[in-house]
Design an enzyme around this catalytic site. Structure first.
Site, PDB file in Angstrom:
ATOM      1  N   ASP A   1     -16.213 -13.970 -15.531  1.00 17.73           N
ATOM      2  CA  ASP A   1     -14.816 -14.260 -16.168  1.00 17.73           C
ATOM      3  C   ASP A   1     -14.735 -13.433 -17.353  1.00 17.73           C
ATOM      4  OD1 ASP A   1     -12.257 -15.200 -16.541  1.00 17.73           O
ATOM      5  OD2 ASP A   1     -12.802 -17.347 -17.275  1.00 17.73           O
TER       6      ASP A   1
ATOM      7  N   GLU B   1     -12.904 -10.895 -12.682  1.00 16.48           N
ATOM      8  CA  GLU B   1     -11.426 -11.480 -12.674  1.00 16.48           C
ATOM      9  C   GLU B   1     -10.795 -10.368 -12.891  1.00 16.48           C
ATOM     10  OE1 GLU B   1     -10.150 -15.378 -13.723  1.00 16.48           O
ATOM     11  OE2 GLU B   1      -8.762 -14.726 -15.125  1.00 16.48           O
TER      12      GLU B   1
ATOM     13  N   ASP C   1     -14.887 -21.341 -18.556  1.00 20.39           N
ATOM     14  CA  ASP C   1     -15.183 -19.839 -18.271  1.00 20.39           C
ATOM     15  C   ASP C   1     -16.364 -20.021 -17.213  1.00 20.39           C
ATOM     16  OD1 ASP C   1     -13.459 -18.721 -20.626  1.00 20.39           O
ATOM     17  OD2 ASP C   1     -14.613 -20.624 -21.344  1.00 20.39           O
TER      18      ASP C   1
END
Lengths: 183, 183
Positions: A7, A68, A141
């Site tokens: 992420d 992501e 996260d």
């Protein structure tokens, strides 16, 4: 297959490694967060994030990396740093010849919770359940990075293989059309 | 001082190297464009751009790298790729310990033409004049990269030295507060 989910971010970059395959229980290998100091110049912050990702690639030797997908509609103040960090982690994987897959936040939420609009708590709860953990990974996260890795195992594996086959076929068919600059 | 200016991009990444110092004539060392194939996956495209920038850093050994600051207000369709490319080229420089400076398009235009709202043709014309070239460098990304390098020599050199001094002072004063993740 072993997947490193990332992420991306400058202040906090979530990292999660999962082992598994479709139809079999998944297991947690490692989870954490790479951080850089907000006061440092951006180039130095990116270097710190890159160095940390390199350590994770060395330590866990994933078969694929799932990142992501960053959209520019998001928080304008932080999106540039997020995009820069995503570029840096993608190229760290590509340098090693690892397949890099991008999944949107909606795809990840839908994969782990069944709904593309699940909130952070719901995603963290499902990650905890899927990986049979005692508690939800923190910060968010870190949980998001694991959700990315899970999403990739469940939906990304086949897609990566198709794309790799298409790439191979294309490379064999035509010479590279990339014009070179002259240093 | 020798400066490598980089106008980041995935499809075309402008590269320009300039030698010079404030108050003395500047000279062109090299100019070109790194390109990646639009059909390739983003991670692979970033790897190609990075490899090209590494070649330029090896070949020309600049004292500093000047990169265009990317804003999210720009063309939303391409800004993510531009931001990712900027992250990759910044970290390539930071890995070598080179100072990386960011200049906005307005700062660059103002530095070479006297107006922050100069158009591309005006910037290219001024770059051609300042470096005493026979013709304007093409494409526009190459001219922009040279304009960045010129801007850095003229306005960035002193700023870089100040920032480096501040960084050094800060590093000596306090221990690093960066929390480490555990791979």
């Amino acid at each position: 297959m072993r997947v490193l989910g990332i992420d991306p971010g400058l202040t906090r970059c979530g990292l999660g490694v999962v082992d598994g395959s479709v139809g079999r229980p998944l297991s947690l290998v490692a989870v954490g967060v790479a951080r850089s100091a907000p006061d440092d110049p951006v180039a130095e912050r990116l270097r710190v994030i890159e160095a940390e990702v390199e350590l994770w690639l060395d330590a866990h030797r994933p078969d694929a990396v799932a990142v992501e997908r960053v959209f520019s509609q998001h928080n304008v103040r932080t999106v540039m740093g997020t995009a820069q960090a995503s570029g840096v982690v993608m190229v760290a994987a590509a340098r090693r010849g690892l397949p890099v897959a991008l999944h949107t936040p909606s795809e990840v939420k839908a994969a782990v919770s069944g709904s593309g609009r699940a909130d952070k708590a719901q995603v963290a709860a499902m990650v905890t359940r899927i990986l049979r953990l005692d508690a939800a990974p923190k910060p968010a996260d870190a949980a998001d990075a694991l959700a990315l890795a899970i999403c990739h195992v469940w939906r990304g594996g086949a897609q990566s293989r198709i794309e790799a086959a298409v790439r191979t076929a294309r490379t064999q068919q035509r010479p590279r059309a990339v014009e070179r600059s002259r240093p």
